[in-house]
Structures are given as structure tokens and as C-alpha cells.
Design an enzyme around this catalytic site. Structure first.
Site, PDB file in Angstrom:
ATOM      1  CD  GLU A 130     -75.712 -31.640 -51.156  1.00 40.04           C
ATOM      2  OE1 GLU A 130     -74.503 -31.937 -51.220  1.00 40.04           O
ATOM      3  OE2 GLU A 130     -76.475 -32.083 -50.286  1.00 40.04           O
ATOM      4  CD  GLU A 183     -80.745 -33.197 -49.228  1.00 40.01           C
ATOM      5  OE1 GLU A 183     -79.613 -32.968 -49.685  1.00 40.01           O
ATOM      6  OE2 GLU A 183     -81.166 -34.363 -49.020  1.00 40.01           O
ATOM      7  CG  ASP A 239     -81.745 -40.371 -43.058  1.00 38.84           C
ATOM      8  OD1 ASP A 239     -81.696 -39.463 -43.913  1.00 38.84           O
ATOM      9  OD2 ASP A 239     -80.735 -40.966 -42.633  1.00 38.84           O
ATOM     10  CG  HIS A 284     -75.079 -38.470 -51.755  1.00 43.68           C
ATOM     11  ND1 HIS A 284     -73.868 -39.113 -51.509  1.00 43.68           N
ATOM     12  CD2 HIS A 284     -75.062 -37.345 -51.012  1.00 43.68           C
ATOM     13  CE1 HIS A 284     -73.161 -38.389 -50.665  1.00 43.68           C
ATOM     14  NE2 HIS A 284     -73.853 -37.309 -50.345  1.00 43.68           N
ATOM     15  CG  HIS A 313     -81.140 -36.351 -45.525  1.00 44.93           C
ATOM     16  ND1 HIS A 313     -80.389 -37.495 -45.337  1.00 44.93           N
ATOM     17  CD2 HIS A 313     -80.301 -35.439 -46.089  1.00 44.93           C
ATOM     18  CE1 HIS A 313     -79.156 -37.294 -45.749  1.00 44.93           C
ATOM     19  NE2 HIS A 313     -79.068 -36.050 -46.215  1.00 44.93           N
ATOM     20  NE  ARG A 314     -78.296 -37.915 -48.977  1.00 46.34           N
ATOM     21  CZ  ARG A 314     -77.143 -38.396 -48.590  1.00 46.34           C
ATOM     22  NH1 ARG A 314     -76.962 -39.709 -48.503  1.00 46.34           N
ATOM     23  NH2 ARG A 314     -76.138 -37.579 -48.269  1.00 46.34           N
ATOM     24  CE  LYS A 348     -73.139 -35.442 -54.273  1.00 50.07           C
ATOM     25  NZ  LYS A 348     -72.463 -34.925 -53.072  1.00 50.07           N
ATOM     26  CG  ASP A 385     -77.851 -35.362 -52.490  1.00 51.69           C
ATOM     27  OD1 ASP A 385     -77.191 -34.487 -51.928  1.00 51.69           O
ATOM     28  OD2 ASP A 385     -78.448 -36.277 -51.880  1.00 51.69           O
TER      29      ASP A 385
END
Length: 223
Positions: free
Chosen positions: A97, A33, A218, A48, A6-7, A99, A35
Site C-alpha cells: 500500500e 500486506e 491481524d 503506516h 495485515h501489516r 502512502k 504500508d
């Protein structure tokens, strides 16, 4: 179960940074993943928050700043999507993702399409909380996997999917607000379930009980 970094390795390094993603690669992550959003000069960067301040010192919204400026103030740590694509193993499952602020009328997906054209399409998942963007993605390229992000999955999910006009690959819910009833509805529709953000053992156990297909974490080395 798929473990998405995650990130990047954000439990150890600043999220969505070049160092964080490189660390996740070094740790052997199989899925990632990030953003993404558009800069003033139409570059896709990995960040993000809509504005600076939390991760990098500075002021202003990403959409009002140039890629070069962001590169300078972050000392190269705020990467472009292209930079991340270049360091990821091509057999990695890659969740991007999207945004974009409501006031921004640019169609971010078109810029993303250009950047991912050489990445294996079967390994890409495009997600967003903004389902209007995903609707455009689906109309323009229905070969791409799409993940509907929810803080809380609606009770009328099947009706919602039909109304929004998207055939998703996955439903990506908040693990804190997810239930076995919602899981069964999703499974009944042959969709994948990828829950966020699973960092603690209690949430990991819940994810197993709910028979999810993957988690965003994370700490990919924790489970």
C-alpha cells in the site's frame, strides 16, 4: 479465500515491524500486506502512520526523517521495503500500500518499482487510497496488479473506474461498510474483492456471505 497477513502478524507483534513480518512468515502466511512511504533521503520504509509516536517513540514525520535515524530509534524494527522483500517467500502474494502526504510531490511509485524489480510481478498488488498515485502506476506499468482502496465503495463504481482511468485487479473495501449489492457490482466487472480488516468471527462470516476473494487480518491463524 486469501488471508493477507495485515501489516504482518500485527495481532501479536507491533504492526509493520521486522518482527511482525518474520512472525507471519513463521506462521505460514501465503499473502502479506504492508504500508510504505518515503523518507527524507528517498528510501522506502514500512510504516503506516505519517508520523512517529504510535508505534515507535519519537516525533516527526517519516518524510522529514532519514532511514538511518528511523533504524536507530526503532532498534532495527522499522524496516525498509527491501528488507521485507528479502524475507518473504517469493511465491507469496504481496500487497504494497502506497502512502504519501498530499504536500509531498515526489512520485513514490518510481522508488517502489526499483525495489520490487526482482520480485515476481504476478505476485504483487499495488494499492492505495490515493487513486491519483495508482493512476500514475497504471500509466507507467500496466502489467502490475492494482487494488483500489475504499473506506466505502461508491454507488457509481463502474463510472468511477472509467473516470479514474485505471483497470484495477481488485477493489479493497472496508468490511464494515460493504454490502451484497456492491459485491455484485464488483463481481459483474470480474474484479477481485479483498476486504479489510477482518479480525472477528462476525466479520469473517460476513466476508463469506459477500463472496469476497480475500481478507486482510491481524490473525491469520484465527480463520
Amino acid at each position: 479465500m486469501i488471508l493477507f497477513a495485515h501489516r504482518g502478524a500485527s495481532g501479536y507483534l507491533k504492526e509493520n515491524t521486522l518482527s511482525s513480518l518474520k512472525k507471519a512468515v513463521e506462521m505460514g502466511a501465503k499473502a502479506y500486506e504492508i504500508d510504505v512511504q518515503l523518507t527524507k533521503d528517498n528510501k522506502i520504509v514500512v510504516h503506516h502512520d505519517y508520523s512517529l509516536g504510535r508505534i515507535f517513540k519519537g516525533e516527526g514525520y517519516i518524510k522529514d526523517l532519514t532511514e538511518n535515524y528511523l533504524h536507530e530509534i526503532s532498534k532495527g524494527e522499522l524496516p525498509t521495503l527491501k528488507e521485507i522483500i528479502n524475507i518473504l517467500p517469493k511465491d507469496s502474494f504481496f500487497n504494497i500500500e502506497l502512502k504519501i502526504e498530499n504536500s509531498d510531490i515526489r512520485e513514490i511509485e518510481d522508488y517502489v518499482f526499483e525495489e520490487i524489480k526482482d520480485y515476481p510481478k504476478e505476485n504483487i498488488l499495488i494499492s492505495s487510497f490515493n487513486h491519483e498515485i495508482l493512476k500514475r502506476v497504471y500509466k507507467k506499468n500496466n502489467k502490475l496488479k492494482i487494488g483500489l482502496l475504499f473506506d466505502e465503495v461508491p454507488n457509481n463504481l463502474e463510472e468511477y473506474i472509467e473516470k479514474v482511468g485505471i483497470k484495477p485487479y481488485s477493489i479493497n473495501p472496508n468490511i464494515k461498510k460493504f454490502s451484497i449489492e456492491k459485491s455484485r457490482i464488483i463481481k459483474r466487472n470480474n474484479l477481485k474483492i479483498f476486504t479489510y480488516t477482518v479480525n472477528e468471527e462476525i466479520d469473517y462470516k460476513k466476508a463469506i456471505e459477500l463472496e469476497v476473494d480475500g481478507i486482510f487480518t491481524d490473525y491469520i491463524d484465527r480463520f
